[in-house]
Motif scaffolding. Sequence first.
Motif, PDB file in Angstrom:
ATOM      1  N   LEU A  90       0.802  -1.216   0.000  1.00 55.62           N
ATOM      2  CA  LEU A  90       0.000   0.000   0.000  1.00 55.62           C
ATOM      3  C   LEU A  90       0.837   1.270   0.000  1.00 55.62           C
ATOM      4  O   LEU A  90       0.295   2.369  -0.057  1.00 55.62           O
ATOM      5  N   THR A  91       2.147   1.123   0.074  1.00 56.81           N
ATOM      6  CA  THR A  91       3.004   2.312   0.080  1.00 56.81           C
ATOM      7  C   THR A  91       4.080   2.281  -0.991  1.00 56.81           C
ATOM      8  O   THR A  91       4.896   3.193  -1.061  1.00 56.81           O
ATOM      9  N   LEU A  92       4.085   1.262  -1.833  1.00 59.83           N
ATOM     10  CA  LEU A  92       5.161   1.146  -2.812  1.00 59.83           C
ATOM     11  C   LEU A  92       4.648   0.662  -4.166  1.00 59.83           C
ATOM     12  O   LEU A  92       3.977  -0.351  -4.264  1.00 59.83           O
ATOM     13  N   SER A  93       5.015   1.419  -5.185  1.00 66.90           N
ATOM     14  CA  SER A  93       4.794   0.997  -6.561  1.00 66.90           C
ATOM     15  C   SER A  93       6.116   1.140  -7.292  1.00 66.90           C
ATOM     16  O   SER A  93       6.874   2.084  -7.038  1.00 66.90           O
ATOM     17  N   THR A  94       6.392   0.201  -8.185  1.00 63.50           N
ATOM     18  CA  THR A  94       7.638   0.283  -8.946  1.00 63.50           C
ATOM     19  C   THR A  94       7.338   0.255 -10.437  1.00 63.50           C
ATOM     20  O   THR A  94       6.406  -0.406 -10.897  1.00 63.50           O
ATOM     21  N   LEU A  95       8.134   0.997 -11.165  1.00 65.32           N
ATOM     22  CA  LEU A  95       8.078   1.026 -12.622  1.00 65.32           C
ATOM     23  C   LEU A  95       9.417   0.540 -13.137  1.00 65.32           C
ATOM     24  O   LEU A  95      10.458   1.113 -12.795  1.00 65.32           O
ATOM     25  N   THR A  96       9.394  -0.528 -13.917  1.00 62.69           N
ATOM     26  CA  THR A  96      10.622  -1.036 -14.510  1.00 62.69           C
ATOM     27  C   THR A  96      10.583  -0.796 -16.011  1.00 62.69           C
ATOM     28  O   THR A  96       9.664  -1.267 -16.692  1.00 62.69           O
ATOM     29  N   VAL A  97      11.561  -0.066 -16.482  1.00 61.25           N
ATOM     30  CA  VAL A  97      11.703   0.154 -17.918  1.00 61.25           C
ATOM     31  C   VAL A  97      12.619  -0.949 -18.435  1.00 61.25           C
ATOM     32  O   VAL A  97      13.809  -0.989 -18.105  1.00 61.25           O
ATOM     33  N   THR A  98      12.066  -1.864 -19.201  1.00 61.18           N
ATOM     34  CA  THR A  98      12.840  -3.007 -19.665  1.00 61.18           C
ATOM     35  C   THR A  98      13.472  -2.719 -21.021  1.00 61.18           C
ATOM     36  O   THR A  98      12.897  -1.998 -21.845  1.00 61.18           O
ATOM     37  N   SER A  99      14.669  -3.264 -21.210  1.00 61.66           N
ATOM     38  CA  SER A  99      15.385  -3.088 -22.476  1.00 61.66           C
ATOM     39  C   SER A  99      15.301  -1.623 -22.935  1.00 61.66           C
ATOM     40  O   SER A  99      14.781  -1.315 -24.016  1.00 61.66           O
ATOM     41  N   ALA A 100      15.808  -0.771 -22.076  1.00 63.32           N
ATOM     42  CA  ALA A 100      15.687   0.664 -22.334  1.00 63.32           C
ATOM     43  C   ALA A 100      16.454   1.087 -23.576  1.00 63.32           C
ATOM     44  O   ALA A 100      17.519   0.543 -23.891  1.00 63.32           O
ATOM     45  N   HIS A 101      15.899   2.057 -24.277  1.00 67.20           N
ATOM     46  CA  HIS A 101      16.534   2.634 -25.449  1.00 67.20           C
ATOM     47  C   HIS A 101      16.580   4.146 -25.283  1.00 67.20           C
ATOM     48  O   HIS A 101      15.853   4.717 -24.459  1.00 67.20           O
ATOM     49  N   PRO A 102      17.393   4.819 -26.051  1.00 70.15           N
ATOM     50  CA  PRO A 102      17.513   6.280 -25.897  1.00 70.15           C
ATOM     51  C   PRO A 102      16.184   7.020 -25.959  1.00 70.15           C
ATOM     52  O   PRO A 102      16.010   8.017 -25.268  1.00 70.15           O
ATOM     53  N   GLU A 103      15.243   6.515 -26.724  1.00 68.10           N
ATOM     54  CA  GLU A 103      13.935   7.188 -26.809  1.00 68.10           C
ATOM     55  C   GLU A 103      13.130   7.061 -25.529  1.00 68.10           C
ATOM     56  O   GLU A 103      12.099   7.739 -25.377  1.00 68.10           O
ATOM     57  N   ASP A 104      13.570   6.202 -24.616  1.00 62.37           N
ATOM     58  CA  ASP A 104      12.903   6.084 -23.310  1.00 62.37           C
ATOM     59  C   ASP A 104      13.431   7.124 -22.330  1.00 62.37           C
ATOM     60  O   ASP A 104      12.899   7.243 -21.206  1.00 62.37           O
ATOM     61  N   SER A 105      14.449   7.849 -22.726  1.00 67.45           N
ATOM     62  CA  SER A 105      14.972   8.909 -21.868  1.00 67.45           C
ATOM     63  C   SER A 105      13.871   9.932 -21.628  1.00 67.45           C
ATOM     64  O   SER A 105      13.284  10.463 -22.570  1.00 67.45           O
ATOM     65  N   SER A 106      13.591  10.177 -20.375  1.00 64.02           N
ATOM     66  CA  SER A 106      12.466  11.051 -20.042  1.00 64.02           C
ATOM     67  C   SER A 106      12.471  11.327 -18.546  1.00 64.02           C
ATOM     68  O   SER A 106      13.303  10.813 -17.804  1.00 64.02           O
ATOM     69  N   PHE A 107      11.521  12.127 -18.119  1.00 64.21           N
ATOM     70  CA  PHE A 107      11.303  12.433 -16.711  1.00 64.21           C
ATOM     71  C   PHE A 107      10.084  11.629 -16.288  1.00 64.21           C
ATOM     72  O   PHE A 107       8.993  11.820 -16.835  1.00 64.21           O
ATOM     73  N   TYR A 108      10.260  10.718 -15.348  1.00 64.02           N
ATOM     74  CA  TYR A 108       9.167   9.852 -14.904  1.00 64.02           C
ATOM     75  C   TYR A 108       8.678  10.322 -13.533  1.00 64.02           C
ATOM     76  O   TYR A 108       9.470  10.513 -12.611  1.00 64.02           O
ATOM     77  N   ILE A 109       7.381  10.476 -13.420  1.00 59.26           N
ATOM     78  CA  ILE A 109       6.797  11.029 -12.198  1.00 59.26           C
ATOM     79  C   ILE A 109       5.674  10.116 -11.724  1.00 59.26           C
ATOM     80  O   ILE A 109       4.852   9.670 -12.533  1.00 59.26           O
TER      81      ILE A 109
END
Lengths: 111, 113
Positions: free
Chosen positions: B74-93
């Motif tokens: 109830l206090t934790l969520s995770t986001l995993t970006v798999t096989s990241a590529h340069p186009e995934d470069s961003s600000f995640y909020i």
Amino acid sequence: DAKTTQPNSMESNEEEPVHLPCNHSTISGTDYIHWYRQLPSQGPEYVIHGLTSNVNNRMASLAIAEDRKSSTLILHRATLRDAAVYYCILRLLQGAQKLVFGQGTRLTINP
Amino acid sequence: GAVVSQHPSWVICKSGTSVKIECRSLDFQATTMFWYRQFPKQSLMLMATSNEGSKATYEQGVEKDKFLINHASLTLSTLTVTSAHPEDSSFYICSAGFVGRRYFGPGTRLTVT
């Protein structure tokens, strides 16, 4: 989702009031008007929200038109720290409804 | 007031690797959290709604196999970006909240080289 329309950018001077408009002509009766702002390189922060009556808090005032088709966020005395992108968003108050951001208004404050 | 934290605040990774971003609600329980991404000079784009104990709901156009979301408590969520590529470069909020308002994390800046 009901859509909001805001000017892309506005400019004001330090220590002067700022009026940020938002049009929402398709607002439904259960939609609350929310304002958030995002300072550079930070996550957004809540500013204020209201339904029908004007609202005041320590950050700002929200003036809502009688027909609710528009609203205005008022910063009474702008400071340089108020330079941010301001987002006007409609959503239900209850529940886990997602918050969808439009383009917002980029506010520049001149010293 | 309620606080939402994110970790890390910034990360640089090589193309093809995976990156995990954590979002925590520090003083309240959040059955629902939201993940956004933001490109420079653009607005926040909602990626997915994270539900505690169940599968996330992804927005149209967001690849669920690429952006893995886990909301194990109830206090934790995770986001995993798999096989990241340069186009995934961003600000995640991430965001969480309850009646009346949402609280946002400070954001995680991901750079994929």
